[in-house]
Write a protein that holds these residues in place. Sequence first.
Motif, PDB file in Angstrom:
ATOM      1  N   GLY A   1      37.590 -34.282 -12.808  1.00 44.66           N
ATOM      2  CA  GLY A   1      38.920 -33.825 -13.230  1.00 44.66           C
ATOM      3  C   GLY A   1      39.921 -33.903 -12.081  1.00 44.66           C
ATOM      4  O   GLY A   1      41.076 -34.313 -12.274  1.00 44.66           O
ATOM      5  N   LYS A   2      39.483 -33.523 -10.887  1.00 44.37           N
ATOM      6  CA  LYS A   2      40.395 -33.585  -9.729  1.00 44.37           C
ATOM      7  C   LYS A   2      40.752 -35.025  -9.413  1.00 44.37           C
ATOM      8  O   LYS A   2      41.896 -35.339  -9.085  1.00 44.37           O
ATOM      9  N   HIS A   3      39.778 -35.892  -9.521  1.00 45.31           N
ATOM     10  CA  HIS A   3      40.035 -37.304  -9.251  1.00 45.31           C
ATOM     11  C   HIS A   3      41.016 -37.868 -10.285  1.00 45.31           C
ATOM     12  O   HIS A   3      41.951 -38.601  -9.955  1.00 45.31           O
ATOM     13  N   ILE A   4      40.813 -37.490 -11.521  1.00 46.43           N
ATOM     14  CA  ILE A   4      41.685 -37.979 -12.606  1.00 46.43           C
ATOM     15  C   ILE A   4      43.120 -37.499 -12.379  1.00 46.43           C
ATOM     16  O   ILE A   4      44.079 -38.263 -12.539  1.00 46.43           O
ATOM     17  N   MET A   5      43.257 -36.245 -11.974  1.00 47.20           N
ATOM     18  CA  MET A   5      44.617 -35.724 -11.765  1.00 47.20           C
ATOM     19  C   MET A   5      45.334 -36.527 -10.672  1.00 47.20           C
ATOM     20  O   MET A   5      46.495 -36.911 -10.824  1.00 47.20           O
ATOM     21  N   ALA A   6      44.628 -36.807  -9.598  1.00 51.06           N
ATOM     22  CA  ALA A   6      45.233 -37.582  -8.503  1.00 51.06           C
ATOM     23  C   ALA A   6      45.567 -38.988  -8.989  1.00 51.06           C
ATOM     24  O   ALA A   6      46.644 -39.522  -8.711  1.00 51.06           O
ATOM     25  N   ASN A   7      44.651 -39.573  -9.735  1.00 47.19           N
ATOM     26  CA  ASN A   7      44.791 -40.951 -10.202  1.00 47.19           C
ATOM     27  C   ASN A   7      45.919 -41.087 -11.234  1.00 47.19           C
ATOM     28  O   ASN A   7      46.546 -42.138 -11.360  1.00 47.19           O
ATOM     29  N   ALA A   8      46.177 -40.004 -11.954  1.00 48.05           N
ATOM     30  CA  ALA A   8      47.209 -40.037 -13.003  1.00 48.05           C
ATOM     31  C   ALA A   8      48.586 -39.681 -12.454  1.00 48.05           C
ATOM     32  O   ALA A   8      49.596 -39.803 -13.148  1.00 48.05           O
ATOM     33  N   ALA A   9      48.621 -39.248 -11.184  1.00 50.28           N
ATOM     34  CA  ALA A   9      49.868 -38.677 -10.645  1.00 50.28           C
ATOM     35  C   ALA A   9      51.004 -39.689 -10.561  1.00 50.28           C
ATOM     36  O   ALA A   9      52.146 -39.354 -10.891  1.00 50.28           O
ATOM     37  N   SER A  10      50.697 -40.925 -10.152  1.00 51.31           N
ATOM     38  CA  SER A  10      51.802 -41.854  -9.908  1.00 51.31           C
ATOM     39  C   SER A  10      52.602 -42.112 -11.182  1.00 51.31           C
ATOM     40  O   SER A  10      53.809 -42.308 -11.128  1.00 51.31           O
ATOM     41  N   GLY A  11      51.932 -42.095 -12.323  1.00 50.31           N
ATOM     42  CA  GLY A  11      52.657 -42.302 -13.580  1.00 50.31           C
ATOM     43  C   GLY A  11      52.999 -40.999 -14.275  1.00 50.31           C
ATOM     44  O   GLY A  11      53.458 -41.021 -15.419  1.00 50.31           O
ATOM     45  N   LEU A  12      52.762 -39.874 -13.621  1.00 45.52           N
ATOM     46  CA  LEU A  12      52.940 -38.553 -14.252  1.00 45.52           C
ATOM     47  C   LEU A  12      52.380 -38.542 -15.676  1.00 45.52           C
ATOM     48  O   LEU A  12      53.015 -38.068 -16.613  1.00 45.52           O
ATOM     49  N   LYS A  13      51.179 -39.103 -15.815  1.00 44.02           N
ATOM     50  CA  LYS A  13      50.562 -39.160 -17.145  1.00 44.02           C
ATOM     51  C   LYS A  13      50.226 -37.751 -17.603  1.00 44.02           C
ATOM     52  O   LYS A  13      49.844 -36.902 -16.801  1.00 44.02           O
ATOM     53  N   ARG A  14      50.380 -37.518 -18.872  1.00 43.01           N
ATOM     54  CA  ARG A  14      50.068 -36.206 -19.414  1.00 43.01           C
ATOM     55  C   ARG A  14      48.561 -35.985 -19.336  1.00 43.01           C
ATOM     56  O   ARG A  14      47.779 -36.932 -19.512  1.00 43.01           O
ATOM     57  N   LEU A  15      48.182 -34.742 -19.114  1.00 39.05           N
ATOM     58  CA  LEU A  15      46.756 -34.431 -18.938  1.00 39.05           C
ATOM     59  C   LEU A  15      46.331 -33.251 -19.792  1.00 39.05           C
ATOM     60  O   LEU A  15      47.041 -32.239 -19.840  1.00 39.05           O
ATOM     61  N   VAL A  16      45.197 -33.375 -20.443  1.00 33.25           N
ATOM     62  CA  VAL A  16      44.478 -32.209 -20.956  1.00 33.25           C
ATOM     63  C   VAL A  16      43.074 -32.356 -20.401  1.00 33.25           C
ATOM     64  O   VAL A  16      42.420 -33.386 -20.614  1.00 33.25           O
ATOM     65  N   MET A  17      42.615 -31.364 -19.641  1.00 34.59           N
ATOM     66  CA  MET A  17      41.295 -31.496 -19.027  1.00 34.59           C
ATOM     67  C   MET A  17      40.473 -30.230 -19.265  1.00 34.59           C
ATOM     68  O   MET A  17      40.878 -29.136 -18.913  1.00 34.59           O
ATOM     69  N   GLU A  18      39.338 -30.418 -19.888  1.00 38.28           N
ATOM     70  CA  GLU A  18      38.384 -29.328 -20.127  1.00 38.28           C
ATOM     71  C   GLU A  18      37.227 -29.573 -19.169  1.00 38.28           C
ATOM     72  O   GLU A  18      36.472 -30.529 -19.339  1.00 38.28           O
ATOM     73  N   LEU A  19      37.083 -28.717 -18.160  1.00 37.02           N
ATOM     74  CA  LEU A  19      36.162 -29.010 -17.057  1.00 37.02           C
ATOM     75  C   LEU A  19      34.963 -28.059 -17.027  1.00 37.02           C
ATOM     76  O   LEU A  19      34.752 -27.292 -17.961  1.00 37.02           O
ATOM     77  N   GLY A  20      34.220 -28.117 -15.961  1.00 43.40           N
ATOM     78  CA  GLY A  20      32.970 -27.361 -15.872  1.00 43.40           C
ATOM     79  C   GLY A  20      33.171 -25.861 -15.774  1.00 43.40           C
ATOM     80  O   GLY A  20      34.292 -25.357 -15.661  1.00 43.40           O
ATOM     81  N   GLY A  21      32.048 -25.149 -15.797  1.00 42.64           N
ATOM     82  CA  GLY A  21      32.096 -23.696 -15.706  1.00 42.64           C
ATOM     83  C   GLY A  21      30.933 -23.156 -14.882  1.00 42.64           C
ATOM     84  O   GLY A  21      29.965 -23.867 -14.612  1.00 42.64           O
ATOM     85  N   ASN A  22      31.054 -21.913 -14.480  1.00 42.67           N
ATOM     86  CA  ASN A  22      29.971 -21.203 -13.786  1.00 42.67           C
ATOM     87  C   ASN A  22      30.007 -19.772 -14.318  1.00 42.67           C
ATOM     88  O   ASN A  22      30.262 -18.828 -13.585  1.00 42.67           O
ATOM     89  N   ASP A  23      29.777 -19.657 -15.626  1.00 42.36           N
ATOM     90  CA  ASP A  23      30.102 -18.417 -16.341  1.00 42.36           C
ATOM     91  C   ASP A  23      29.235 -17.235 -15.925  1.00 42.36           C
ATOM     92  O   ASP A  23      28.000 -17.299 -15.994  1.00 42.36           O
ATOM     93  N   PRO A  24      29.868 -16.114 -15.549  1.00 48.89           N
ATOM     94  CA  PRO A  24      29.126 -14.897 -15.251  1.00 48.89           C
ATOM     95  C   PRO A  24      28.898 -14.053 -16.505  1.00 48.89           C
ATOM     96  O   PRO A  24      29.651 -14.137 -17.474  1.00 48.89           O
ATOM     97  N   MET A  25      27.851 -13.234 -16.437  1.00 50.36           N
ATOM     98  CA  MET A  25      27.601 -12.220 -17.467  1.00 50.36           C
ATOM     99  C   MET A  25      27.340 -10.909 -16.721  1.00 50.36           C
ATOM    100  O   MET A  25      26.517 -10.881 -15.804  1.00 50.36           O
ATOM    101  N   ILE A  26      28.046  -9.856 -17.110  1.00 53.95           N
ATOM    102  CA  ILE A  26      27.810  -8.540 -16.504  1.00 53.95           C
ATOM    103  C   ILE A  26      27.101  -7.668 -17.535  1.00 53.95           C
ATOM    104  O   ILE A  26      27.535  -7.601 -18.700  1.00 53.95           O
ATOM    105  N   VAL A  27      25.995  -7.052 -17.129  1.00 58.00           N
ATOM    106  CA  VAL A  27      25.276  -6.166 -18.039  1.00 58.00           C
ATOM    107  C   VAL A  27      25.379  -4.746 -17.487  1.00 58.00           C
ATOM    108  O   VAL A  27      24.822  -4.432 -16.427  1.00 58.00           O
TER     109      VAL A  27
END
Length: 453
Positions: free
Chosen positions: A216-242
């Motif tokens: 996703g970070k690479h895509i954002m940089a790569n899309a910057a010159s054309g200011l291409k619109r972005l929707v990016m759903e990226l990874g997670g490291n989800d916590p759970m509290i018990v």
Amino acid sequence: MAVLTSYDPASYHYVGEHIEATAVGSVETTAIEQLPTVINNAKVAQKAWASLPLIERQQYVVKAYQQLHAVQDELATLIGQEMGKDYRRATYEVGGTLQNAGYFASEIGDALATEDVGNRTELQYRPLGVVAVISPWNYPLAMANNLLMPALIAGNSVVLKPSEETPLVAELFINTLNQVLPQHVLQVVQGGKALGQALVAADINMVAFTGSMAAGKHIMANAASGLKRLVMELGGNDPMIVMAGANMDAAVRFAVASSFENAGQMCTSTERVYVDERIADEFEQKVVALASRYRVGAWDGANVNIGPIVNPIQHQKVLEQLKDAKAKGASFLLGSDDYALPFIQPTVVSNITPQMQLETEETFGPVVAISRFGDIDEAISRANNSHYGLGAVVFGGPSANAVADQLDAGMVGVNQGVGGGNAPWVGAKQSGFGFHGTAAGHRQFAQVRVISR
Ligand code: NAD
């Protein structure tokens, strides 16, 4: 002609020093030099497509999705063969995509209808042009579908670059839709990361991406010159509290099921469990008892609920995270840090510390990683101490609500998993940029135009 071969993840094994696997099939690779032709075709098709009334595009898409019913079983089988998901889950993924298609299409149509905002002014939602949809392998049909349907109904043409792990699912999906859609409104290009990079850099207007934070970070940089619109759903490291007031059995069931779902290869799988030390002994014992009942196996095996890890590189990555935890003092309550290809057995590790990769990185394997806490503020602070911010859950009594309010994530669950209802799918912090789902999400595939007359 270069080909992209798809392998059955359950078949990876060593022969001497080499890894071998059984091919499921192959597709023709799209050469980077072919992209200008693909994009040009997409541009020509987009003009005619955008000139259709919104309702007609919506009807086209619904009719195209109806064709998928004839290949439903084939799609589910291919999902199992290409990425290892068991047949029941694969059928669920396909069924969910098909059953929701009509509703999804009408919700998108409603969101994109012109709005009168008063004072002789209206908002129009106009197409952006050519949208590149780049998708991952872990939910190969659903993830592509989530982004390509709003892109199409908004009047864009779409070029899908599916994961190189699941080209056959994508080929069947797109070819079937194209029995109905006008030519070149929806095209698929097949290849790996280099092709994805070239597509982002090509003369397109938007990138709708689901995948890792690094890409996703690479895509954002790569899309910057054309200011291409972005929707990016990226990874997670989800916590759970018990918390101490939690329903113990419900918390145990969730911790195990969510850590092991899709062999742990899910963006919102539970990655880190912080449990109140007063209930930790009982929690850990029950987690181990439940986790030991899970069975690994191939997609078509009997009673399998954990499939293989998608490929040897990902398998190695999970082993490295487990070895790192062991070297830094974690206790293995179930399983070990040493598994042969292609499976990771159900694994429960405790005494996780903030220095361990199991705490800091996304783990794409069936691992429950447990830490104890004495003070709830410490648990909240560790839960939030991440660049990721996709989902977070808390199990507890009424005070769980106040804890939930302090969690930095796009989606938060109290005594349940994240998402549900008519909600967008959204990652906070570096787990996403833009989002999809609901009217606000669908409109990200369009250019808003304010017209006053
Ligand atoms: P990945 O980022 O390696 O690849 C995803 C897609 O992007 C593939 O098609 C790949 O070929 C392409 N790609 C890779 N690098 C690229 C680049 N620099 N430019 C353009 N294209 C590039 O991810 P993956 O291993 O296929 O999928 C797993 C990841 O996806 C996990 O991090 C998971 O959490 C995430 N994911 C997120 C969601 C969500 O909704 N937030 C859903 C599913 C998966």
